[in-house]
Design an enzyme around this catalytic site. Structure first.
Site: not given
Length: 491
Positions: A269, A343
């Site tokens: 990120k 996820r």
């Protein structure tokens, strides 16, 4: 946490709070607010003074509106008028939140609760006071609020005792979820989180805790949890917390994403996006806090919380874009974005819940995508389910709790984006709406519970950028209040 008492006779009236209600529309627009009818006799002249002050101060009685009037040499020495709007639970929650900030420099206040206040109104007031007075600091620097005690002045405490206990428990556990989420990741890792849960539940009857460490996760095939945590020096964990009351007829499994820090992994990120990634375990915090709350309130429903915990770091052992992950139960995922890690851990927990726990209902909460905020803004979670009754019940509980969620679609034409040439599924497609595709991916792990599953992407409302009503800047504890409201309807 504030000490709040229900009292029928005031023993301290140095600061008195009187609620104001809207009087309706006058010839020139909103008519001045009027004091609500008091349940207990107050010092002579106080109510009349409030009635005269409201129009002079142009108070309308809207929820959270405030005016403080000093009265040197008299009792009370400070009179505070607070608007309670329509007098419903939401209005009282907002009034309590505004009030506790306005009188933070006082040591004690007495609130005159109207004679006709409903138990729901008192619950709202109680929650507003406790949630808006929350502070999180790791040091003693800065001045703490002076306010430590609040008396709620009522004619008879008995009708309010049950809702006050519910409100106290709900607020206490929402504050705990905020604490867990606000804690910096220099302190917080999967082992630390599991230790916090263990300390909290020790000795609680009918509440059972199991924590799987890396060796057990490997032996049982939790490949998603281990893959995501593989780049960290801190080993992954799976917390399983089970509330088993003897009279339960329904079993609910709550799954919460527990990434204790997210660098994005190899798909790293940018710094601004990484700064607040200590909040990436807010879903796990919410589900364990709600389960502890269910036990504290003795709700007659079995609740199992699953918190898959991992730290997504960059190192030579971090998973790579293009790797294939084997999940619990054998389903495989091709992942080409290591910043779509949440996820992967949720998939393991969902598959385990379906295959081993076999609940009646399956619900997961996750700070899953930035697309949640793009679609719905900063205050609203994205809710997904194929079950209309389940979705309606949870949405109703969310609204009653004072939180916000919006039901989103699960379009069939996006499913093809999950197809992979290497594995059973492609975990992070670039096509389609991000939050929707993530939900569709999770649905693939719900098996025969697909029609009894509900997912909330609560990345956006898990964090507040500033104080707002009962929310304080930082972690919000989103989901604890909603889950406890919903679970209470299942008994």
């Amino acid at each position: 946490m504030l000490a709040i008492r229900l009292v029928a006779e005031p023993d301290r009236l140095d600061t008195l709070v009187l609620p104001l209600r809207p009087a309706g529309k006058g010839a020139g627009g909103d008519a001045p607010a009027v004091p609500a009818p008091t349940a207990v006799a107050l010092p002579d002249g106080v109510v009349d003074e409030a009635a005269a002050l409201a129009p002079a101060a142009r108070l309308t009685g809207r929820a959270g509106e405030l005016r403080a009037q000093f009265r040197p040499g008299r009792t009370p020495g400070l009179l505070v008028l607070v608007g309670v709007g329509e007098g419903d639970e939401a209005s009282w929650r907002r009034a309590g939140a505004a009030l506790v900030r306005a009188v933070a420099d006082e040591t004690h206040i007495t609130i005159s609760v109207p004679a006709d206040a409903s138990p729901a109104a008192v619950r709202g007031l109680y929650e507003g006071l406790l949630l808006a007075s929350y502070r999180f600091r790791l040091t003693d620097a800065g001045d703490a609020p002076a306010l430590t005690g609040v008396d709620l002045l009522v004619a008879d405490p008995e009708p309010y005792l049950a809702v006050v206990e519910t409100a106290r428990t709900t607020a206490r556990l929402t504050r705990w979820a905020r604490d867990l989420t606000n804690t910096p990741s220099s302190v917080k890792n999967p082992e630390w989180f599991a230790e916090q849960v263990a300390a909290r539940v020790a000795g609680v009857p009918d509440l059972h805790l199991r924590v799987r460490e890396p060796a057990e996760l490997a032996a049982e095939g939790f490949g998603g949890i281990l893959t995501v945590g593989g780049g960290s020096a801190h080993g992954s964990r799976l917390v399983e917390l089970d509330w088993r009351p003897a009279d339960a007829r329904t079993h609910v499994v709550l799954v919460g994403k527990g990434i204790t820090f997210d660098t994005g992994g190899i798909s790293i990120k940018p710094v601004p996006a990484m700064k607040l990634m200590r909040k990436d375990m807010a879903g796990a915090a919410a589900v364990v806090a709600a389960t502890v709350g269910a036990a504290a309130l003795r709700l007659p429903v079995r609740v199992t919380a699953l918190a898959p915990l991992a730290e997504n770091m960059v190192s030579g052992s971090a998973f790579r874009p293009g790797d294939v992950v084997r999940h619990y139960g054998g389903t495989t995922s091709e992942t080409t974005n290591s910043d779509a890690e949440g996820r992967l851990v949720l998939a393991d927990a969902l598959a385990y819940a379906v295959q081993e726990l076999r609940p009646d209902l399956l619900v997961d909460l996750a700070t899953l995508t930035g697309a949640n905020a793009v679609a719905l803004g900063k205050r609203t979670g994205a809710l997904y389910s194929e079950n209309d009754e389940l979705a309606a019940g949870v949405l109703a509980a969310v609204a009653e709790a004072g939180e916000a969620a919006w039901r989103m679609p699960l379009p069939a034409d996006y499913v093809e984006y999950l197809g992979s040439e290497l594995a059973d599924l492609y975990s992070a497609p670039t096509q389609g709406a991000g939050s929707v595709v993530a939900a569709l991916y999770l649905r693939e792990f719900t098996g025969d519970l697909r029609d009894r599953w509900l997912h909330v992407d609560m990345s956006a409302p898990s964090w507040a950028d500033a104080d707002d009503a009962e929310l304080t800047k930082g972690a919000t504890g989103w989901g604890v209040r909603s889950l406890l409201r919903w679970l209470a309807t299942l008994g």
